[in-house]
Each structure stands twice: as structure tokens, then as C-alpha cells.
Scaffold this motif. Structure first.
Motif, mmCIF file in Angstrom:
data_model
loop_
_atom_site.group_PDB
_atom_site.id
_atom_site.type_symbol
_atom_site.label_atom_id
_atom_site.label_comp_id
_atom_site.label_asym_id
_atom_site.label_seq_id
_atom_site.Cartn_x
_atom_site.Cartn_y
_atom_site.Cartn_z
ATOM 1 N N GLU A 111 0.830 -1.210 0.000
ATOM 2 C CA GLU A 111 0.000 0.000 0.000
ATOM 3 C C GLU A 111 0.865 1.261 0.000
ATOM 4 N N VAL A 112 1.929 1.250 0.791
ATOM 5 C CA VAL A 112 2.835 2.396 0.844
ATOM 6 C C VAL A 112 3.607 2.518 -0.477
ATOM 7 N N LEU A 113 4.085 1.400 -1.015
ATOM 8 C CA LEU A 113 4.782 1.431 -2.301
ATOM 9 C C LEU A 113 3.873 1.978 -3.398
ATOM 10 N N ASN A 114 2.622 1.572 -3.387
ATOM 11 C CA ASN A 114 1.664 2.072 -4.369
ATOM 12 C C ASN A 114 1.489 3.586 -4.225
ATOM 13 N N ALA A 115 1.357 4.064 -3.001
ATOM 14 C CA ALA A 115 1.211 5.505 -2.770
ATOM 15 C C ALA A 115 2.467 6.255 -3.224
ATOM 16 N N MET A 116 3.632 5.656 -3.032
ATOM 17 C CA MET A 116 4.867 6.270 -3.516
ATOM 18 C C MET A 116 4.838 6.377 -5.044
ATOM 19 N N GLY A 117 4.305 5.361 -5.700
ATOM 20 C CA GLY A 117 4.144 5.408 -7.147
ATOM 21 C C GLY A 117 3.204 6.524 -7.580
ATOM 22 N N PHE B 21 5.161 0.979 -8.465
ATOM 23 C CA PHE B 21 3.997 0.146 -8.755
ATOM 24 C C PHE B 21 4.409 -1.311 -8.967
ATOM 25 N N SER B 22 5.545 -1.523 -9.604
ATOM 26 C CA SER B 22 6.042 -2.883 -9.794
ATOM 27 C C SER B 22 6.350 -3.537 -8.449
ATOM 28 N N GLN B 23 6.991 -2.794 -7.557
ATOM 29 C CA GLN B 23 7.295 -3.318 -6.227
ATOM 30 C C GLN B 23 6.001 -3.639 -5.465
ATOM 31 N N SER C 278 3.092 -4.448 -6.780
ATOM 32 C CA SER C 278 2.453 -5.632 -7.380
ATOM 33 C C SER C 278 3.198 -6.917 -7.025
ATOM 34 N N GLN C 279 4.498 -6.830 -6.809
ATOM 35 C CA GLN C 279 5.258 -8.007 -6.382
ATOM 36 C C GLN C 279 5.011 -8.325 -4.907
ATOM 37 N N THR C 280 4.788 -7.285 -4.118
ATOM 38 C CA THR C 280 4.550 -7.473 -2.689
ATOM 39 C C THR C 280 3.166 -8.065 -2.438
ATOM 40 N N ASP C 281 2.183 -7.604 -3.217
ATOM 41 C CA ASP C 281 0.813 -8.129 -3.101
ATOM 42 C C ASP C 281 0.303 -8.378 -4.509
ATOM 43 N N ASN C 282 0.529 -9.591 -5.006
ATOM 44 C CA ASN C 282 0.163 -9.857 -6.399
ATOM 45 C C ASN C 282 -1.294 -10.256 -6.587
ATOM 46 N N ASP C 283 -2.113 -10.075 -5.558
ATOM 47 C CA ASP C 283 -3.545 -10.338 -5.688
ATOM 48 C C ASP C 283 -4.349 -9.065 -5.921
ATOM 49 N N PHE D 246 -3.067 -2.381 -12.415
ATOM 50 C CA PHE D 246 -3.642 -1.307 -13.228
ATOM 51 C C PHE D 246 -2.740 -0.080 -13.169
ATOM 52 N N ASN D 247 -2.329 0.315 -11.965
ATOM 53 C CA ASN D 247 -1.478 1.497 -11.829
ATOM 54 C C ASN D 247 -0.173 1.321 -12.597
ATOM 55 N N LEU D 248 0.396 0.123 -12.555
ATOM 56 C CA LEU D 248 1.630 -0.153 -13.287
ATOM 57 C C LEU D 248 1.392 -0.031 -14.796
ATOM 58 N N GLY D 249 0.323 -0.627 -15.274
ATOM 59 C CA GLY D 249 -0.002 -0.530 -16.697
ATOM 60 C C GLY D 249 -0.287 0.900 -17.126
ATOM 61 N N TYR D 250 -1.019 1.620 -16.298
ATOM 62 C CA TYR D 250 -1.359 3.013 -16.617
ATOM 63 C C TYR D 250 -0.098 3.878 -16.643
#
Length: 170
Positions: free
Chosen positions: A61-67, A86-88, A90-95, A101-105
Motif C-alpha cells: 500500500e505504501v509502495l503504491n502511494a509512492m508510485g 507500482f512494480s514493487q 504488485s510483487q509485494t501483493d500480487n492479488d 492497473f497502476n503499473l499498466g497506466y
């Protein structure tokens, strides 16, 4: 959280910042502080708050917010690209389809069509009801000249929500 839900990021920031570091809720309060800072476009402050949280404990969640911060402020090699965070996540929580989506966007915004397609496909595989992912995937596929599949993805998005018709009208 109440102030955030009401759209008052400044009061939310004040409330979250007032939670003492010794509180059992200190980590949550710092995360909410960062979200308020993002909303207030205080991106450097938000990134520093999130970076401190991440140094204590790895969190998707924190990695996503950093993205999100990097996406909004245009992070580069020094502080890291949004796609890295976002890649980190998605690797931390791949579910969690949102991280994919954020990584693709983010790849789509970088004009890396093939990477965008790959990660957006992962997002819709994890959450087939994500209209935004279908819509952006349709745009990426159209840019890659995969017209049939692009049409199918856009049609799926339209079936999931009428929002996309309004977007196209604008």
C-alpha cells in the motif's frame, strides 16, 4: 479518515499529524498524513513521509502511494519512476488488481505500449469487472494496431459503466 471522506484534506492532515508517535495508531496516522499531503499537492512531503514508513516495514500500500506521488510529480532516476514503485507493490501483493492497473497506466503514460498492454492484461485477469482497466487496455491495444481486441476491450468497458461514453463525448 472522516475529514478525508468529506474532502477536507487540510483538516485531515491536521488530525493525522496530531497523533503522537507513541500511539498504537501512529503508523496509520502517518500513512493518512501522506495521503492528505498528496491531495494537497505537497508531493515532496508525501514522498518523504511514505519513504520513512517504507523503511520501517515493507508495504504494498505504501509502495503504491509512492508510485502515485512519482506519477503526479514526474519522478525520475534520482527518486525513482512511478513504474518502479507500482512494480514493487504488485510483487509485494500480487492479488491486488489495482497495483497492476497502476503499473499498466504508468507505462501507458510513458508511452511504453507493450508494457502497458502486458500489465493491464494482468489487471483485468485479476479483476475482470474493472472497467477502467478494460478501457485503458483498449486504448493501448488500439495504439498497437490490434483493432479487434481493442474494440472488444472498449466494448467490455462500456458494458461495465456508462462513464466511458461520457469520456468519449468530451
Amino acid at each position: 479518515q472522516l475529514h478525508t471522506d468529506l474532502g477536507d484534506a487540510l483538516r485531515a492532515l491536521d488530525a493525522a499529524s496530531a497523533v503522537p508517535g507513541t500511539s498504537l495508531h501512529a503508523r496509520t496516522a502517518r500513512y493518512l498524513t501522506a495521503l492528505s499531503q498528496i491531495e494537497l499537492k505537497r508531493h515532496d512531503d508525501a514522498f518523504n513521509t511514505l519513504k520513512a514508513l517504507q523503511s520501517e516495514m515493507r508495504s504494498a500500500e505504501v509502495l503504491n502511494a509512492m508510485g502515485v506521488v512519482q506519477l503526479r510529480r514526474g519522478g525520475g532516476p534520482q527518486s525513482g519512476r512511478a513504474t518502479f514503485y507500482f512494480s514493487q507493490a504488485s510483487q509485494t501483493d500480487n492479488d491486488d488488481a489495482d497495483y497492476f492497473f497502476n503499473l499498466g497506466y504508468a507505462y501507458w503514460l510513458q508511452r511504453d505500449t507493450q508494457s502497458a498492454i502486458h500489465w493491464l492484461r494482468e489487471a483485468v485477469r485479476r479483476n475482470p469487472a474493472d472497467g477502467d482497466a478494460h478501457y485503458v487496455l483498449g486504448g493501448a491495444l488500439a495504439a498497437a494496431a490490434v483493432a479487434t481486441e481493442a474494440s472488444r476491450e472498449r466494448e467490455l468497458a462500456h458494458r461495465l459503466s456508462s462513464t466511458y461514453q461520457q469520456w468519449e463525448k468530451r
